[in-house]
Design a protein around this motif. Structure first.
Motif, PDB file in Angstrom:
ATOM      1  N   ASP A 115     -14.029  18.404 -47.242  1.00  0.00           N
ATOM      2  CA  ASP A 115     -14.746  17.579 -46.265  1.00  0.00           C
ATOM      3  C   ASP A 115     -16.149  17.240 -46.750  1.00  0.00           C
ATOM      4  O   ASP A 115     -17.086  17.091 -45.949  1.00  0.00           O
ATOM      5  CB  ASP A 115     -14.849  18.289 -44.900  1.00  0.00           C
ATOM      6  N   GLU A 132      -7.721   6.969 -44.314  1.00  0.00           N
ATOM      7  CA  GLU A 132      -7.796   7.922 -45.418  1.00  0.00           C
ATOM      8  C   GLU A 132      -8.603   9.153 -45.038  1.00  0.00           C
ATOM      9  O   GLU A 132      -8.289  10.270 -45.430  1.00  0.00           O
ATOM     10  CB  GLU A 132      -8.420   7.247 -46.638  1.00  0.00           C
ATOM     11  N   LYS A 133      -9.673   8.964 -44.275  1.00  0.00           N
ATOM     12  CA  LYS A 133     -10.543  10.086 -43.902  1.00  0.00           C
ATOM     13  C   LYS A 133     -11.256   9.748 -42.600  1.00  0.00           C
ATOM     14  O   LYS A 133     -11.691   8.616 -42.394  1.00  0.00           O
ATOM     15  CB  LYS A 133     -11.570  10.350 -45.006  1.00  0.00           C
ATOM     16  N   ARG A 167     -14.205  11.864 -40.561  1.00  0.00           N
ATOM     17  CA  ARG A 167     -15.065  13.014 -40.341  1.00  0.00           C
ATOM     18  C   ARG A 167     -16.226  12.573 -39.475  1.00  0.00           C
ATOM     19  O   ARG A 167     -16.435  11.389 -39.234  1.00  0.00           O
ATOM     20  CB  ARG A 167     -15.613  13.561 -41.663  1.00  0.00           C
TER      21      ARG A 167
END
Length: 828
Positions: free
Chosen positions: A11, A436-437, A439
């Protein structure tokens, strides 16, 4: 001998892992490394069941013994040594306040497991407002529970099959209440039965219902079930523990490991599995295999609770709008009981299938574009004042706004004057995206929109946060994104190179004015070459560390530069730049900086500060707010740097030492003009930087080219010759330069010193005197020479270098206390 340590990056955060070969489960020989592998692989499935819940941990620092609980302890407060990036929620207890970690991401789960926290226990409610830092500054807001749990605990003489029969009885009662229950074999003794709630009842209400349910089961099946807390009455029966719905109680989190003899797991199961005569608890390998093949039986529970959070997330949106005055969709807050009715009808308000996006052109007081991505049942939104980026070299500001309802993706119309967001809204592009991500500080998504207009087909965008409070984001278009939509892949225990603790900066390759003149100014940026000392500044909260090019900590030598922590608009950052001291002409002067280099005593530093104050010229950013920026193109990093520090102030504002830290401007023009400007202002030369280049630490790259206006060389002093005029000084220093295979004799330097400098240098060199030269020196150079260990580095200017390697007309510029002779390399 210290245990081997490994640093992984998860992360975007660096986590140090140790003792990976240590056996945590002796009965099965399961090591810490295998346990970490499990939690990393299961994180994506487990975290939704833990998100925003106060995590109590049960730790086994020495591993699980034969007795299971021996050597273990519970931990509630996060502790003083926790990383600043771990999200927390705080709770006031009777005489103290605890800050609990929130297992909201893989990095937090891995960090807790590194501490041998094998069991994660969480309550049935979530925090609605939390904090990342500082720890425990105030209590966090708790929501009402979004799930009910019954803990079916077998008494003496009762097996797991009997618990399963009671679980089915509980399921039937819950179904009559309109609740779809899911069983979880606890990995220890019994079974947990979970049921989703709509979040409209308090913990006290839920506990009361659970207690009555347990009593009803006991009344109907007195020979099998007991609801009393008295342990001596449980033999031969299943105890239905309703108390874990109390706001102060916790339950082992689904998919958490257990501290038993073997690495068993609290495993969600299907009702069909519970009917099997071979029912048993599962270990971590079996759970990973089941999830890989069958998915998560408990997934519907998190989807039900997410509808509660969706309604809560739209409260800000609703508070800004009056449905009677605006044509925008303004959904009402879902009332008690409506969620179950909607779910029964299959009416979730969302389209099935892929996640959707919409980009709307909003002509309000100022024209901007609204960039919206579907996430957790809402459209997460950013306003783009400069529009959607079309060039990977140019990032745009992205201002986070309130979440919008899913219905807003279809909205076009005019918001009346006087209303929030008044103006005309038109859909500029819409479609689907592959994530894809996602956070808290970075989102990467590949959008597929309209081919002929809008984003022009398939494009990948990166949204990244540059500042926490107030939140500030940028949006970046990834280069060379094609038309094929990438498939999401299952990720297991990712490991990438972390940002080093001691950063060695990126270096430029020597070039020429003729080569620079051939560069395209559209592809290259030109900066001035500063006559100072290269330094990396690391900011962590209020702490500042300054390291030289070789990695030496020089923080105490430049106390005025600690002000960078107050100047940078970020909680943490790693910045590359140059420490300079200004001469009488107003240009950086290396000889002036000499007055400060190498000083460590507080008194001498204080005296030198008055005559030679320093400042820091920042020209790159490697990380900011925990995000590694090295892979971003130069222009994106520079925009982040200017945003964090502000540009170089106007001359009228630059009052001597009033400005300590700044970002000098890049030259607006071509290479030739930049070189002429550098010469006019008495600077050292020009650095050309490729606009698309990443930052490559400890690398001399062709993406950065340097052209000095005069030849300089870093040299190692290997001896001196005595002076007839001043027996306490010297006539000249004998020097060497690095070449392949070691140092090569480069001649003598006799000018550029004051008398006082000669005497100070002589005293220092005498402490390392030796009988013979450290390298091969010609015979004519050996006469009347005193030899010293090759430890001291200096810098000279020279006119040319002879075929024999001598530096002609060398003039001393100063000592390079920031350079270590043992690591000395050639500077091409």
């Amino acid at each position: 001998m210290a245990a081997a340590q490994h640093t992984v990056r998860i992360d975007g955060r660096s986590i140090r892992l140790s003792n990976l070969d240590k056996v945590l489960y002796p009965a099965s020989g399961t090591t810490k490394g295998e346990v970490l592998g499990y939690v990393s692989a299961i994180a994506e499935t487990m975290i939704p069941h833990c998100r925003d819940r106060a995590a109590t941990r049960k730790r086994w620092p020495d591993g699980v013994g034969e007795n299971g609980d021996a050597g273990s302890f519970f931990q509630k407060d996060i502790g003083e040594d926790a990383p600043s990036w771990v999200a927390t929620g705080s709770i006031d207890h009777r005489d103290h306040r605890n800050a609990y970690p929130l297992v909201n991401d893989e990095s937090t789960l891995v960090w807790l497991t590194q501490l041998a926290a094998l069991e994660i226990h969480v309550p049935q409610w979530r925090f609605t407002s939390t904090s990342s830092s500082p720890r425990g500054k105030g209590p966090s807001t708790r929501s009402d529970p979004d799930r009910m749990v019954l803990d079916l605990d077998p008494g003496p003489g009762v097996d797991l099959r009997q618990c399963a029969r009671v679980a089915v009885l509980a399921r039937d009662i819950l179904a009559g209440m309109g609740l779809d229950a899911v069983p979880v074999t606890s990995g220890s003794k019994g079974i947990h039965v979970y049921a989703p709630l709509d979040g409209t009842q308090t913990s006290e209400d839920v506990s009361a219902v659970a207690r009555e349910l347990a009593r009803a089961l006991e009344k109907d099946h007195p020979d099998e079930i007991i609801s009393s807390m008295k342990r001596d009455l449980r033999r031969g029966k299943v105890f239905v523990d309703w108390s874990q719905n109390n706001a102060n109680k916790t339950t082992i989190a689904p998919y958490s490991l257990r501290g038993r003899a073997r690495p068993m797991v609290a495993a969600p199961r299907t009702w069909r599995e519970l009917a099997s005569p071979h029912l048993r608890h599962l270990d971590f390998r079996e759970v990973l295999d089941r999830v890989e093949r069958r998915g998560d039986p408990l997934a519907d529970l998190t989807r039900s609770s997410s509808s509660v959070r969706t309604s809560e997330r739209l409260e800000l949106y609703r508070s800004k709008r009056d449905a009677k005055r605006t044509p925008e969709p303004v959904p009402e807050a879902v009332r008690r009981g409506e969620r179950q009715e909607r779910a029964a009808r299959g009416d979730t308000g969302d389209d099935a299938g892929a996640s959707v996006f919409v980009i709307q052109r909003h002509e309000a007081r100022r024209l901007h574009f609204d960039f919206r991505l579907e996430h957790d049942g809402v459209l997460v939104s950013w306003a783009l004042p400069k529009g959607v980026p079309t060039d990977p070299k140019q990032n745009h500001l992205a201002v986070p706004t309130e979440d919008h309802p899913m219905e807003y993706r279809h909205f076009e119309g005019t918001i009346p004057k006087g209303e929030y967001g008044a103006g005309t809204v038109r859909i500029w592009d819409s479609g689907t995206f592959v994530l894809e991500k996602w956070r808290d500080d970075e989102v990467i998504a590949t959008l597929t929109g309209t081919a002929a207009t809008g984003i022009g087909g398939t494009r990948t965008y990166v949204l990244f946060r540059t500042q926490l409070d107030p939140p500030q984001w940028m949006i970046h278009l990834k280069a060379d994104t094609g038309s094929a939509t990438p498939r999401p892949t299952r990720r297991r225990a990712p490991v990438s190179a972390p940002l080093p603790t001691a950063v060695h900066p990126m270096l430029a390759t020597r070039s020429s004015a003729a080569e620079l003149d051939r560069l395209d100014a559209d592809d290259w940026s030109f900066e001035m070459k500063w006559d100072g000392m290269r330094a990396i500044v690391t900011i962590d909260g209020g702490d500042v560390t300054i390291t030289s090019r070789s990695g030496r900590d020089v923080t105490e030598s430049y106390p005025e530069l600690l002000a960078v922590a107050d100047t940078v608009g970020a909680d943490s950052a790693v910045i590359d730049g140059e420490i300079v001291a200004l001469g009488t002409s107003g240009a950086p002067s290396f000889s002036k900086l000499q007055e400060r280099m190498g000083l460590t005593g507080a008194r001498e530093i204080a005296r030198a500060r008055r005559s030679a104050p320093t400042r820091y010229l920042a020209f790159d950013v490697l990380a900011i707010n925990g995000t590694n920026c090295r892979a971003l193109p130069y222009e994106a990093r520079r925009e982040l740097l200017i945003d964090a520090l502000g540009p170089e102030p106007d001359a009228a504002e630059d009052q001597a030492d009033a400005v300590v830290v700044s970002v000098p401007p890049a030259f607006d023009g071509d290479a030739g003009a930049a070189l002429r400007a550098s010469e006019q202002f008495g600077l050292e030369g020009v650095i050309a930087k490729r606009r698309s280049s990443p930052y490559r630490t400890a690398t001399r790259s062709q993406d950065w080219l340097k052209v000095p206006l005069f030849e300089t060389a870093e040299v190692v002093v290997i001896g001196w010759r005595e002076s007839e005029a001043d027996p306490t000084g010297f006539a000249s220093l004998l020097i060497a330069v690095p070449e392949a295979g070691g140092l090569q004799y480069a001649g003598r330097v006799a000018s550029g010193f004051t008398a006082a400098e000669r005497r100070r240098a002589r005293r220092r060199l005498e402490t390392s005197e030796r009988r013979d030269p450290a390298i091969d020196v010609p015979g004519d150079a050996r006469r009347e020479a005193h030899w010293v260990a090759p430890e001291s580095v200096g810098e000279v200017t020279y006119r040319e270098r002879t075929p024999e390697g001598r530096l002609r007309h060398a003039v001393w510029r100063g000592w390079r206390h920031d350079r270590d002779a043992s690591e000395f390399v050639a500077d091409p």
